[in-house]
Design a protein around this motif. Sequence first.
Motif, short mmCIF file in Angstrom:
data_model
loop_
_atom_site.label_atom_id
_atom_site.label_comp_id
_atom_site.label_asym_id
_atom_site.label_seq_id
_atom_site.Cartn_x
_atom_site.Cartn_y
_atom_site.Cartn_z
N MET A 1 0.86 -1.17 0.00
CA MET A 1 0.00 0.00 0.00
C MET A 1 0.90 1.23 0.00
SD MET A 1 -3.34 0.52 0.41
CE MET A 1 -4.54 1.60 1.07
N TRP A 2 0.53 2.23 -0.81
CA TRP A 2 1.32 3.45 -0.95
C TRP A 2 0.45 4.68 -0.78
CZ3 TRP A 2 6.57 3.84 -1.76
CH2 TRP A 2 7.23 2.63 -1.99
N GLU A 3 1.08 5.75 -0.31
CA GLU A 3 0.46 7.07 -0.23
C GLU A 3 1.31 8.01 -1.07
OE1 GLU A 3 0.35 10.57 3.05
OE2 GLU A 3 -0.40 8.63 3.71
N ILE A 4 0.65 8.74 -1.96
CA ILE A 4 1.33 9.73 -2.79
C ILE A 4 0.74 11.09 -2.44
CG2 ILE A 4 1.93 10.45 -5.13
CD1 ILE A 4 2.95 7.64 -4.34
N ASP A 5 1.57 11.97 -1.89
CA ASP A 5 1.15 13.33 -1.52
C ASP A 5 1.63 14.29 -2.61
OD1 ASP A 5 0.23 12.26 0.86
OD2 ASP A 5 2.03 12.80 1.97
N VAL A 6 0.69 14.92 -3.29
CA VAL A 6 1.03 15.80 -4.40
C VAL A 6 0.70 17.24 -4.02
CG1 VAL A 6 0.70 16.28 -6.86
CG2 VAL A 6 0.44 13.94 -6.00
N PRO A 7 1.70 18.11 -3.98
CA PRO A 7 1.42 19.53 -3.70
C PRO A 7 0.52 20.10 -4.81
CG PRO A 7 3.76 19.09 -3.47
CD PRO A 7 3.14 17.87 -4.11
N ILE A 8 -0.39 20.98 -4.41
CA ILE A 8 -1.26 21.66 -5.37
C ILE A 8 -1.20 23.15 -5.10
CG2 ILE A 8 -2.84 19.72 -5.78
CD1 ILE A 8 -4.77 20.96 -3.74
N GLU A 9 -1.44 23.91 -6.14
CA GLU A 9 -1.51 25.36 -5.98
C GLU A 9 -2.62 25.90 -6.87
OE1 GLU A 9 2.47 26.47 -6.98
OE2 GLU A 9 2.08 26.46 -9.13
N HIS A 10 -3.22 26.99 -6.44
CA HIS A 10 -4.30 27.58 -7.21
C HIS A 10 -3.72 28.22 -8.46
CE1 HIS A 10 -7.69 30.16 -8.29
NE2 HIS A 10 -8.40 29.23 -7.67
N ARG A 11 -4.38 28.00 -9.58
CA ARG A 11 -3.88 28.49 -10.87
C ARG A 11 -3.74 30.01 -10.90
NH1 ARG A 11 -6.83 25.41 -14.24
NH2 ARG A 11 -5.06 24.12 -14.58
N LEU A 12 -4.64 30.75 -10.27
CA LEU A 12 -4.62 32.22 -10.33
C LEU A 12 -3.99 32.87 -9.12
CD1 LEU A 12 -8.20 32.78 -11.80
CD2 LEU A 12 -6.02 32.65 -13.02
N ASP A 13 -3.98 32.18 -7.99
CA ASP A 13 -3.43 32.74 -6.76
C ASP A 13 -2.42 31.76 -6.17
OD1 ASP A 13 -2.87 33.83 -4.29
OD2 ASP A 13 -4.95 33.91 -3.61
N LYS A 14 -1.16 31.90 -6.55
CA LYS A 14 -0.11 30.96 -6.16
C LYS A 14 0.12 30.89 -4.66
CE LYS A 14 0.96 29.98 -10.43
NZ LYS A 14 0.41 28.86 -11.09
N SER A 15 -0.40 31.88 -3.91
CA SER A 15 -0.25 31.84 -2.46
C SER A 15 -1.18 30.80 -1.83
CB SER A 15 -0.49 33.21 -1.84
OG SER A 15 -1.85 33.57 -1.95
N ARG A 16 -2.19 30.37 -2.57
CA ARG A 16 -3.10 29.31 -2.10
C ARG A 16 -2.52 27.97 -2.51
NH1 ARG A 16 -8.90 30.61 -4.25
NH2 ARG A 16 -9.35 28.77 -2.99
N GLU A 17 -2.19 27.16 -1.52
CA GLU A 17 -1.58 25.87 -1.81
C GLU A 17 -2.07 24.82 -0.83
OE1 GLU A 17 2.56 26.83 0.52
OE2 GLU A 17 2.51 27.04 -1.65
N GLY A 18 -1.79 23.58 -1.15
CA GLY A 18 -2.20 22.47 -0.29
C GLY A 18 -1.62 21.17 -0.84
#
Length: 85
Positions: A1-18
């Motif tokens: 079993m694996w967990e893959i954590d992928v960073p995401i960022e908002h296309r228009l507001d790069k300060s919004r991430e998760g």
Amino acid sequence: MWEIDVPIEHRLDKSREGHHVFTGLAENAGEAVAAALRACQIAQLHAMSGRPIPVGSSRVDWSARGLRSGWVFRWDRAEMKQIVR
């Protein structure tokens, strides 16, 4: 079993991430990333066509729930973690 954590960022507001977290069965880290990417691409295609995002038939199947439009996946920064049970 694996967990893959992928960073995401908002296309228009790069300060919004998760992070978007994928989990499922795979033989190794490379296969796990490929499975997570495939699940993400399938989910995005379904969402773009207005169809429901497929859900795995068991809790170990790869799927991509909770996708939001306007967010970009940073696959180049994905982290892989093997889940030992």
